[in-house]
Design a protein around this motif. Sequence first.
Motif, PDB file in Angstrom:
ATOM      1  N   TYR A 160       3.881   1.347 -47.219  1.00 13.67           N
ATOM      2  CA  TYR A 160       2.761   1.010 -46.338  1.00 13.67           C
ATOM      3  C   TYR A 160       1.739   0.171 -47.098  1.00 13.67           C
ATOM      4  N   SER A 163       3.006  -3.263 -47.653  1.00 19.46           N
ATOM      5  CA  SER A 163       2.982  -4.073 -46.430  1.00 19.46           C
ATOM      6  C   SER A 163       1.566  -4.562 -46.159  1.00 19.46           C
ATOM      7  N   LYS A 164       0.555  -3.715 -46.457  1.00 18.80           N
ATOM      8  CA  LYS A 164      -0.835  -4.131 -46.271  1.00 18.80           C
ATOM      9  C   LYS A 164      -1.160  -5.290 -47.224  1.00 18.80           C
ATOM     10  N   GLN A 167       0.549  -8.335 -46.029  1.00 18.05           N
ATOM     11  CA  GLN A 167      -0.128  -8.842 -44.833  1.00 18.05           C
ATOM     12  C   GLN A 167      -1.382  -9.616 -45.249  1.00 18.05           C
ATOM     13  N   THR A 168      -2.134  -9.081 -46.207  1.00 18.44           N
ATOM     14  CA  THR A 168      -3.331  -9.756 -46.692  1.00 18.44           C
ATOM     15  C   THR A 168      -2.976 -11.091 -47.335  1.00 18.44           C
ATOM     16  N   GLN A 170      -0.332 -12.886 -46.682  1.00 21.23           N
ATOM     17  CA  GLN A 170       0.102 -13.785 -45.604  1.00 21.23           C
ATOM     18  C   GLN A 170      -1.113 -14.361 -44.889  1.00 21.23           C
ATOM     19  N   GLU A 171      -2.115 -13.514 -44.626  1.00 22.39           N
ATOM     20  CA  GLU A 171      -3.330 -14.007 -43.982  1.00 22.39           C
ATOM     21  C   GLU A 171      -4.017 -15.043 -44.866  1.00 22.39           C
TER      22      GLU A 171
END
Length: 180
Positions: A160, A163-164, A167-168, A170-171
């Motif tokens: 998890y 993935s966070k 995700q950060t 990717q942003e």
Amino acid sequence: MAGNQKNTLDLKVLELLEEFEDKLESYPTVPLTGKILIDRQEFVTIMKDIQMLLPDEYQQVRWMKAQQQQIMEEAQAEAHSVVDRAHAEERELLEAAHHSEQQMLQAAEIKARELINAHEISRLASKRAQEIVAEAEAQAAEIRNGAYEYAEEVMKKVEYNMSKVLQTVQENIEELEEYK
């Protein structure tokens, strides 16, 4: 005035690129390979001069890319650390379960020896020893399952968190792409 400075800047960059190209074309080729030997310092100097002429936005993008790489490396290091801690805790739990199992088995054996004196006592002792062994094995299995569930839970938390972080990242990449 600003447009004139930009044109001057563009001209300087173009001149440096032409110099770069001229130098590449002027070096002799290595026979049979078509490759050239270059003076590394000369080309590094030209590239640094070009980089110095680039607007601040390009320098910021380079800095952001370096920061992105650092964040990824830190996230990987943290993930490895979490996984290592989870493995260590799993080993400790399994060792504790094994030790507890051994103690219970030893206690059961001692109890069984004490009760072997008489036939009826011997039969009861044998039955009770089997129950204790079964209980010990059941508890050991339960402890072992608990350790595996805990390790799985820790790994899911790591997944998890990763993935966070991804995700950060990717942003951040998407934000960088908006500046292109």
